[in-house]
Design a protein around this motif. Sequence first.
Motif, short mmCIF file in Angstrom:
data_model
loop_
_atom_site.label_atom_id
_atom_site.label_comp_id
_atom_site.label_asym_id
_atom_site.label_seq_id
_atom_site.Cartn_x
_atom_site.Cartn_y
_atom_site.Cartn_z
N GLY A 53 0.52 -1.52 0.18
CA GLY A 53 -0.12 -0.13 -0.16
C GLY A 53 0.73 0.92 -0.13
O GLY A 53 0.07 2.52 0.08
N LEU A 54 1.77 1.15 0.29
CA LEU A 54 2.98 2.44 -0.31
C LEU A 54 2.95 2.45 -1.57
O LEU A 54 3.49 2.05 -2.49
N ALA A 55 3.40 4.24 -1.24
CA ALA A 55 3.55 4.60 -3.27
C ALA A 55 5.20 4.78 -2.82
O ALA A 55 6.07 4.53 -1.51
N VAL A 56 5.70 4.31 -4.18
CA VAL A 56 6.91 4.00 -4.54
C VAL A 56 8.34 5.10 -5.16
O VAL A 56 7.93 4.51 -6.54
N ALA A 57 9.14 5.22 -4.97
CA ALA A 57 10.25 6.22 -5.28
C ALA A 57 11.06 5.03 -6.19
O ALA A 57 11.73 4.69 -5.08
N ALA A 80 16.48 2.80 -16.80
CA ALA A 80 16.63 0.88 -16.11
C ALA A 80 15.38 0.76 -15.20
O ALA A 80 15.05 -0.21 -14.91
N CYS A 81 14.83 1.91 -14.59
CA CYS A 81 13.46 1.85 -13.34
C CYS A 81 12.58 1.48 -14.18
O CYS A 81 10.73 0.67 -13.22
N ASP A 111 10.83 -0.93 -15.61
CA ASP A 111 10.14 -2.40 -15.53
C ASP A 111 9.61 -2.44 -14.58
O ASP A 111 8.29 -3.21 -14.22
N THR A 112 10.69 -2.15 -13.11
CA THR A 112 9.98 -1.83 -11.60
C THR A 112 8.46 -1.31 -11.24
O THR A 112 7.30 -1.31 -11.30
N VAL A 113 8.74 -0.16 -12.36
CA VAL A 113 7.66 1.38 -11.96
C VAL A 113 6.72 0.50 -12.62
O VAL A 113 5.81 0.52 -12.49
N ALA A 114 6.88 0.17 -13.81
CA ALA A 114 5.23 -0.58 -15.09
C ALA A 114 5.14 -1.64 -13.77
O ALA A 114 3.36 -1.73 -13.89
N ALA A 115 5.76 -2.45 -12.89
CA ALA A 115 5.11 -3.69 -12.14
C ALA A 115 4.45 -3.32 -11.49
O ALA A 115 3.03 -3.77 -11.57
N VAL A 116 4.80 -2.10 -11.22
CA VAL A 116 4.07 -1.14 -9.70
C VAL A 116 2.54 -0.55 -10.12
O VAL A 116 1.46 -1.15 -10.10
N ARG A 117 2.49 0.08 -11.10
CA ARG A 117 1.62 0.44 -11.45
C ARG A 117 0.55 -0.29 -12.24
O ARG A 117 -0.86 -0.08 -11.69
N ASP A 118 1.15 -1.44 -12.98
CA ASP A 118 0.33 -2.66 -13.59
C ASP A 118 -0.83 -3.39 -12.38
O ASP A 118 -1.94 -3.91 -13.34
N ALA A 119 -0.34 -3.14 -11.34
CA ALA A 119 -1.05 -3.57 -10.24
C ALA A 119 -1.70 -2.40 -9.65
O ALA A 119 -2.90 -3.46 -8.27
N GLY A 120 -1.52 -1.20 -9.90
CA GLY A 120 -2.63 -0.61 -9.49
C GLY A 120 -2.34 -0.06 -8.36
O GLY A 120 -2.83 1.19 -7.59
N LEU A 146 7.17 6.23 -9.07
CA LEU A 146 8.34 6.67 -9.49
C LEU A 146 9.54 6.95 -10.23
O LEU A 146 10.49 6.39 -9.27
N ALA A 147 10.19 6.28 -10.86
CA ALA A 147 10.90 6.42 -11.81
C ALA A 147 12.01 8.07 -10.72
O ALA A 147 12.01 8.81 -11.61
N ILE A 148 13.32 7.70 -10.73
CA ILE A 148 14.75 8.60 -9.72
C ILE A 148 15.58 7.94 -10.27
O ILE A 148 16.13 7.25 -10.28
N GLY A 149 16.45 9.07 -11.76
CA GLY A 149 17.66 8.52 -11.61
C GLY A 149 18.58 9.55 -10.76
O GLY A 149 18.76 10.70 -10.61
N ALA A 150 19.68 9.59 -10.10
CA ALA A 150 20.51 9.65 -9.37
C ALA A 150 21.46 8.30 -9.15
O ALA A 150 21.85 7.56 -9.02
N ASP A 151 22.51 9.44 -8.62
CA ASP A 151 24.07 8.78 -7.76
C ASP A 151 23.95 9.22 -6.36
O ASP A 151 24.17 10.23 -5.97
N VAL A 152 23.86 7.97 -6.61
CA VAL A 152 23.33 8.04 -4.39
C VAL A 152 24.93 8.74 -4.03
O VAL A 152 24.53 9.21 -2.67
N SER A 153 25.53 8.97 -4.47
CA SER A 153 27.01 9.11 -3.81
C SER A 153 27.03 10.83 -4.64
O SER A 153 28.22 11.00 -3.94
N ASP A 154 26.42 11.31 -4.70
CA ASP A 154 26.64 13.02 -5.28
C ASP A 154 25.95 13.55 -4.41
O ASP A 154 23.81 12.78 -5.11
#
Length: 253
Positions: A30-34, A42-43, A45-54, A58-66
């Motif tokens: 039941g959570l919204a997921v970034a 590259a995100c 497929d994951t985003v589509a799977a979540v949305r297809d399931a209702g 949100l797809a976010i591109g970021a370098d976590v070390s920046d």
Amino acid sequence: MTDGNQRVAVVSGAARGIGAAIAKRLASDGLAVAVLDLDESACGDTVAAVRDAGGRALAIGADVSDEAGVEAAVARIADELGAPTVVVNNAGITRDNLLFKMSVDDWDAVMNVHLRGAFLLTRAVQKYMVEQKWGRIVNLSSISALGNRGQVNYSAAKAGMQGLTKTLALELGPFGVTANAIAPGFIATEMTAATAERLGVSFEDFMEAAAAETPVRRVGLPADIAHTASFLISEGAGFVSGQVIYVAGGPKD
């Protein structure tokens, strides 16, 4: 939940493998997921799977070390999905080698993604947690934190994740925030497949050998880690904090 009171989770390294499994499981909870990864495309497929399931994702591109990139990513998440109060620090890389062969660049790269990335993302999200007096932090450690030949950088980073977790639990607990770490054993992912290739063995033989050394006689799956993350993020886990849970098919020291 409606969009107005829906919890928002940020899962790093969520384009595939363990991160993707966690993102999809949290969405089913039941959570919204970034869905955050180095390459936003590259995100998909994951985003589509979540949305297809209702669900909402949100797809976010970021370098976590920046630092600037992480701050911008979290601001965008807050603006487009809502204030994030759950963070799963899963982003990770390997640069395996024996100590005498390991370069400083290989050491720094692993430390930057695992430890610096977890620090930056958690720091950016914690203000929303503190404001709402509720939050969940889940950090991905590993059984390699106990030591693993050829992984001095990875082992040190994963041990550091455990110290980070316990300190976050102490500092943020008074604000209704829990922090826990999951330390997976052998999980069948692209990363472990790459390790098998590096060692010159087939992935099937690699998994068979790992299963033979595991008390439950199988290797782990990304879903095993996702189940554990789901529990730690649940309302019912509010009295569990500062813990390291080894999800490894048997006891670990």
